[in-house]
Motif scaffolding. Structure first.
Motif, PDB file in Angstrom:
ATOM      1  N   HIS A 220       0.811  -1.215   0.000  1.00 20.55           N
ATOM      2  CA  HIS A 220       0.000   0.000   0.000  1.00 20.55           C
ATOM      3  C   HIS A 220       0.844   1.263   0.000  1.00 20.55           C
ATOM      4  O   HIS A 220       0.421   2.313   0.487  1.00 20.55           O
ATOM      5  N   MET A 221       2.049   1.148  -0.577  1.00 22.18           N
ATOM      6  CA  MET A 221       2.757   2.354  -0.992  1.00 22.18           C
ATOM      7  C   MET A 221       2.043   2.855  -2.238  1.00 22.18           C
ATOM      8  O   MET A 221       1.634   2.058  -3.091  1.00 22.18           O
ATOM      9  N   ILE A 222       1.923   4.156  -2.380  1.00 24.06           N
ATOM     10  CA  ILE A 222       1.262   4.719  -3.562  1.00 24.06           C
ATOM     11  C   ILE A 222       2.320   4.913  -4.645  1.00 24.06           C
ATOM     12  O   ILE A 222       3.237   5.717  -4.482  1.00 24.06           O
TER      13      ILE A 222
ATOM     14  N   VAL B 245       1.355   5.004  -8.196  1.00 26.11           N
ATOM     15  CA  VAL B 245       0.768   5.732  -9.327  1.00 26.11           C
ATOM     16  C   VAL B 245      -0.360   6.626  -8.796  1.00 26.11           C
ATOM     17  O   VAL B 245      -1.504   6.181  -8.695  1.00 26.11           O
ATOM     18  N   PRO B 246      -0.035   7.882  -8.417  1.00 26.59           N
ATOM     19  CA  PRO B 246      -1.086   8.751  -7.875  1.00 26.59           C
ATOM     20  C   PRO B 246      -2.293   8.788  -8.814  1.00 26.59           C
ATOM     21  O   PRO B 246      -2.122   8.884 -10.035  1.00 26.59           O
ATOM     22  N   ASP B 247      -3.488   8.659  -8.238  1.00 27.38           N
ATOM     23  CA  ASP B 247      -4.740   8.631  -9.015  1.00 27.38           C
ATOM     24  C   ASP B 247      -4.780   7.457  -9.990  1.00 27.38           C
ATOM     25  O   ASP B 247      -5.527   7.488 -10.969  1.00 27.38           O
TER      26      ASP B 247
ATOM     27  N   CYS C 231      -8.059  -1.638  -0.977  1.00 31.58           N
ATOM     28  CA  CYS C 231      -8.110  -0.858   0.264  1.00 31.58           C
ATOM     29  C   CYS C 231      -8.913   0.424   0.065  1.00 31.58           C
ATOM     30  O   CYS C 231      -9.012   1.242   0.963  1.00 31.58           O
TER      31      CYS C 231
ATOM     32  N   ASN D  86      -8.193   2.900  -1.777  1.00 29.29           N
ATOM     33  CA  ASN D  86      -7.300   3.959  -2.246  1.00 29.29           C
ATOM     34  C   ASN D  86      -7.025   3.729  -3.742  1.00 29.29           C
ATOM     35  O   ASN D  86      -7.454   2.735  -4.309  1.00 29.29           O
TER      36      ASN D  86
ATOM     37  N   VAL E 101       7.440   9.215  -6.572  1.00 28.88           N
ATOM     38  CA  VAL E 101       5.994   9.402  -6.437  1.00 28.88           C
ATOM     39  C   VAL E 101       5.288   9.552  -7.786  1.00 28.88           C
ATOM     40  O   VAL E 101       4.085   9.344  -7.872  1.00 28.88           O
TER      41      VAL E 101
ATOM     42  N   PRO F  73       6.096   7.934 -11.360  1.00 25.91           N
ATOM     43  CA  PRO F  73       6.964   7.191 -12.279  1.00 25.91           C
ATOM     44  C   PRO F  73       7.068   7.921 -13.621  1.00 25.91           C
ATOM     45  O   PRO F  73       6.052   8.387 -14.140  1.00 25.91           O
TER      46      PRO F  73
ATOM     47  N   ILE G  40       1.040  12.409  -0.283  1.00 20.96           N
ATOM     48  CA  ILE G  40       0.986  11.049  -0.832  1.00 20.96           C
ATOM     49  C   ILE G  40       2.220  10.254  -0.409  1.00 20.96           C
ATOM     50  O   ILE G  40       2.125   9.101   0.027  1.00 20.96           O
TER      51      ILE G  40
ATOM     52  N   SER H 216       2.415   6.886   2.079  1.00 18.35           N
ATOM     53  CA  SER H 216       3.165   5.650   1.818  1.00 18.35           C
ATOM     54  C   SER H 216       4.052   5.309   3.008  1.00 18.35           C
ATOM     55  O   SER H 216       4.113   4.158   3.451  1.00 18.35           O
TER      56      SER H 216
ATOM     57  N   ASN I 289       1.993   4.007   5.894  1.00 20.71           N
ATOM     58  CA  ASN I 289       1.563   2.626   5.656  1.00 20.71           C
ATOM     59  C   ASN I 289       2.707   1.637   5.834  1.00 20.71           C
ATOM     60  O   ASN I 289       2.525   0.549   6.377  1.00 20.71           O
ATOM     61  N   VAL I 290       3.891   2.005   5.372  1.00 24.60           N
ATOM     62  CA  VAL I 290       5.005   1.061   5.374  1.00 24.60           C
ATOM     63  C   VAL I 290       5.695   0.998   6.735  1.00 24.60           C
ATOM     64  O   VAL I 290       6.101  -0.065   7.194  1.00 24.60           O
TER      65      VAL I 290
ATOM     66  N   GLU J 291      -6.535  10.900   2.652  1.00 29.76           N
ATOM     67  CA  GLU J 291      -7.102  10.223   1.480  1.00 29.76           C
ATOM     68  C   GLU J 291      -6.305   8.985   1.076  1.00 29.76           C
ATOM     69  O   GLU J 291      -6.855   8.067   0.475  1.00 29.76           O
TER      70      GLU J 291
ATOM     71  N   PHE K  44      -3.923   4.046   4.948  1.00 25.66           N
ATOM     72  CA  PHE K  44      -4.861   3.172   5.647  1.00 25.66           C
ATOM     73  C   PHE K  44      -5.448   3.900   6.837  1.00 25.66           C
ATOM     74  O   PHE K  44      -4.711   4.535   7.597  1.00 25.66           O
TER      75      PHE K  44
END
Lengths: 326, 326
Positions: free
Chosen positions: A170-172, A174-176, A182, A184, B173, B175, B253, B257, B260-261, B291, B294
């Protein structure tokens, strides 16, 4: 598998949404008996606890070890586990919410029980007896239906404030991006798990992309299991190779972020997808790490396949229980 | 600022690319004297070391403390520092490569010196005496020309295999996103630092977007300092608000991450941009965290402004030196 020193023979249990996997080990961590049974969570919490106790008793019998010889029981559950209270906080797979699993299994077995999140324990198992041996810091990533992870810092599992530490999936990245289970968007799990790979492959098939998957699917009840993916990939199926390489690349990008942030020494990658295709996907992951991590940070970092297979969680549970007895 | 217990009066030095900031503290961490001087790295390594020694002597004199009373010297440098050898590995800001800074400053001062990366020490300073006090695990993020960070796990700085731990600015954040100074693409630093904000604002100005920045720039030597950004944002300038809120969202964002990690307990955000605009940008960061993290992981996590301002590194250096003496 490397041997370790334990305070006595131990029981390790890996409780999953469908299976209970149990091992009995000697004092060096050698597996004397191993057994699989169904978990049947739909029968309720008490029934699952009883099934674990029965499985443990059966494994003891098979190993020829008396219960009173056992030093402790380690238990992995698919949920964060409060280390103070032994309560499994939330498990969608089992339908559990705040289940005092340690107390309940202790009552059933009459042995000391120590529980933790299953993927944390899988990471601990690899760290102590598998592909992580010799490292001080490690990240474990397990790619299957979802993506689970665990982090070892200074030879100890990182659990964090709410016992959620290690949620690498649950690392982000690809934002959006695509929706994740989960709720998100753009989590690693939403772009690199087997679920995400399946979504993208089915979309390709739906759009009429030429692929041998149609034929392979007919031969396997229409299910995109890791074995099917492996076959198509090894045949050089363009759709499969493209989709899976993209997933592996995202995994490499997330891994690069972790290496930059944690200064991690070793990354162990396992789970169904990598058990089936690790020889071909690990180089893709390594290449993405190489492209995205600091040279200084990545220097000497090993990105290696998991070694313990489906025994990792049960063996990690044994190690965890031994650490708790220390 | 909270007080701590130190083994004696201490000297803390923050060596930057342009300034040397020096403090002398009493045994409770109270600053008795503080001094700023230029670092002049273009004069060579020996000259910089001498300037630090002179600054330390001057601060001692101002504090009215004799050198022999000082327990140790803590030093923050803009480079990873090998903790075993005291060598500053690589500093683009100073033009240094493998400089044995600890040995050299020890020789000059005749006092025990302990050095580490400046942002690590800024994080340690906030953790011990500032906004992180009382937490067990903490992430520090400092947003200025670049984005630096530090991570505390179990009350200790996480340094990692190659002393690169805490490089929060180089989490990926976006790619394939904008080019970063590290030659990678899409790092947090490349989308949320003042450098990134400036790039996007200048692009907007270049495209003829209406903005009060043109006028503000004329009044400030054409430089987009944090003060200029703050003025434009507070006037509600649409371009500035859009660009800076996007940067703050990316920061949120990346923070999600990390939460969460790592299961981090507290996140301290500082640096020039947030010193100027934290009251307006922190809510944007918090919203993005809310947003993207978790619910379980983010429950009870504080995202708070740094408190020590430009003293954080020098004070963290003092704490680091005290820990090394333990």
């Amino acid at each position: 598998m490397k041997k370790i020193d334990l305070p006595g023979p131990m029981i390790g249990i890996d409780l999953g949404g469908t299976k209970i996997f149990t091992v009995v080990t000697d004092t060096r961590g050698k597996v004397l008996a191993a057994a699989k049974t169904e978990s049947r969570p739909e029968k309720g919490v008490d029934a699952v606890i009883k099934r674990m106790a029965v499985a443990a008793q059966a494994a003891l019998k098979e190993a020829g070890i008396k219960k009173k010889k056992i030093a402790a029981v380690g238990l992995g559950v698919p949920s964060p586990v409060d280390q103070k209270t032994g309560v499994a906080m939330l498990s969608p797979n089992l339908g559990w919410k705040k289940v005092p699993v340690v107390r309940m299994l202790t009552d059933q077995l009459g042995l000391p029980v120590f529980a933790d999140n299953d993927v944390n324990l899988g990471t601990l198992g690899e760290f102590t007896m598998g592909a992580g041996r010799g490292a001080r810091d490690l990240v474990g990533v397990f790619v299957g239906t979802g993506i689970g992870g665990g982090i070892v810092v200074n030879r100890r599992l990182l659990r964090g404030l709410n016992s959620t530490g290690g949620e690498v999936g649950h690392m982000i990245v690809v934002p959006d991006g695509p929706l994740c289970g989960c709720s998100n968007r753009g989590c690693l799990e939403a772009v690199a798990s087997r679920t995400a790979i399946t979504r993208d492959l089915l979309a390709g098939i739906g759009h009429g992309v030429p692929t041998c998957l149609r034929e392979l699917l007919r031969d396997s009840d229409n299910k995109l299991r890791s074995g099917v993916l492996s076959k198509a990939y090894r045949r050089g199926d363009l759709l499969t190779v493209e989709v899976m390489n993209r997933a592996a690349r995202y995994l490499g990008i997330a891994t690069a972020s972790l290496i930059n942030v944690l200064g991690t020494e070793r990354v162990v990658i396992g789970g169904g997808v990598f058990e089936a295709l690790g020889d071909l996907l690990l180089p893709v992951v390594r290449q993405a790490v190489h492209e995205h991590a600091f040279d200084t940070a990545a220097d000497g970092v090993g990105i290696v396949p998991a070694r313990l297979g489906d025994r990792a969680v049960a063996l990690g549970a044994v190690v965890h229980a031994a650490q708790c007895l220390e």
